[in-house]
Enzyme design. Structure first.
Site, short mmCIF file in Angstrom:
data_model
loop_
_atom_site.label_atom_id
_atom_site.label_comp_id
_atom_site.label_asym_id
_atom_site.label_seq_id
_atom_site.Cartn_x
_atom_site.Cartn_y
_atom_site.Cartn_z
N SER A 121 0.96 -1.40 -0.21
CA SER A 121 0.40 0.00 0.45
C SER A 121 0.85 1.10 -0.10
O SER A 121 1.95 1.08 0.06
CB SER A 121 -0.64 -0.09 1.41
OG SER A 121 -1.71 1.23 0.87
N TYR A 135 -1.21 -0.54 10.65
CA TYR A 135 -1.82 -0.75 9.17
C TYR A 135 -0.41 -0.21 8.24
O TYR A 135 0.37 -1.42 7.79
CB TYR A 135 -3.09 -0.19 8.04
CG TYR A 135 -3.23 -0.39 7.46
CD1 TYR A 135 -3.96 -1.64 7.09
CD2 TYR A 135 -3.09 0.61 6.22
CE1 TYR A 135 -4.48 -1.81 5.63
CE2 TYR A 135 -3.01 -0.17 4.49
CZ TYR A 135 -4.30 -0.99 4.69
OH TYR A 135 -4.49 -1.06 3.46
#
Ligand code: NAI
Length: 249
Positions: A141, A154
């Site tokens: 990501s 995350y």
């Protein structure tokens, strides 16, 4: 011309995983859809079959190594080989770091980081055993290298995915196996619901070229391109699929 490869997709019940499973199948690959959401995973298989493709569903919790090992076994038992492993299953939570629930923190690490490690190890071992020069693709990501508020765990996992990709690529090159990460920006899937709820979505969208969310089909296209033999020079890399998200201030 079709590929006739065997591709395993984790997180294949939704979003990026479902679209990538469909993409592989449309290109002639036999697809193993893995997810812990049985109903939606079977739906992906139905969608593939409705288009004339070949697929099976294997219920898998990627945070458990034994599940991922049996997923890989099932792929080989069913279709005879494994050429592509797409380690994509992931979860996200938005919580200020100091209010972090520790169980939540651990579950994000268990799925997003350990889940990818499990996929690299289980699929890498099987490809080595069978002498298959395959490709392992991991969903990273832009949050693997850019910080945003409320996503402490995350960020940790996506940073880890990037470095696990590089580390594994270095070693698996000896067997002709490539390991690559794909890094999306802001993609229109259920995982970004928390951003919608927290009002952060507009600032995320503003960072994407065209001020719109990326569609999961676009990430599927990128994953497919990276999986091809024509992409043989791409190894240990993070392929940005973020429409400029990480490139502009
Ligand atoms: P999604 O929520 O639509 O799909 C995630 C899938 O993973 C779901 O089907 C879910 O059931 C499955 N899953 C969750 N935990 C699992 C487990 N323990 N075992 C097996 N399956 C499990 O979300 P999306 O967007 O398709 O996410 C796919 C990947 O893309 C994730 O790794 C996510 O972090 C990453 N990503 C998504 C972005 C976005 O903006 N949507 C941006 C950057 C990365």
């Amino acid at each position: 011309m079709t590929n006739e490869r065997v591709a395993v997709v984790t997180g294949g019940a939704s979003g990026i995983g479902r679209q990538t499973a469909l993409k592989f199948a449309r290109k002639g690959d036999q697809v193993v859809v893995a997810d812990f959401n049985e109903e939606a995973g079977n739906k992906t298989v139905e969608l593939i079959k409705a288009e004339g493709g070949e697929a099976i569903f294997v219920k898998t919790d990627v945070s458990k190594f034994e599940d991922v090992e049996s997923l890989v076994e099932k792929a080989v038992d069913t279709f005879g080989r494994i050429d592509v492993m797409f380690n994509n299953a992931g979860i996200g939570r938005i919580t200020p770091v100091l209010d972090q629930d520790l169980d939540d923190y651990h579950s994000v690490i268990n799925v997003n980081q350990h889940g990818v490690a499990h996929g690299i190890i289980a699929a890498g071992r099987k490809m080595r055993e069978l002498g298959i020069k395959g490709v392992i693709i991991n969903t990273a990501s832009v949050f693997g290298f850019l910080a945003s508020p409320g996503t402490f765990a995350y960020h940790a996992t996506k940073g880890a995915v990037i470095m696990m990709t590089k580390s594994a690529a270095l070693e698996l090159a000896a067997y002709g196996i490539r390991v690559v990460a794909v890094a999306p920006g802001a993609v229109d899937t259920p995982i970004i619901q928390g951003y919608k709820d927290s009002g952060q979505l507009d600032s995320m969208k503003a960072k994407v070229m065209g001020n719109k969310l990326t569609q999961p089909e676009q990430i599927a296209d990128t994953v497919y391109l990276v999986s091809l033999e024509e992409a043989s020079a791409i190894n240990g890399s993070v392929v940005m699929a973020d429409e400029g998200y990480a490139s502009f201030k």
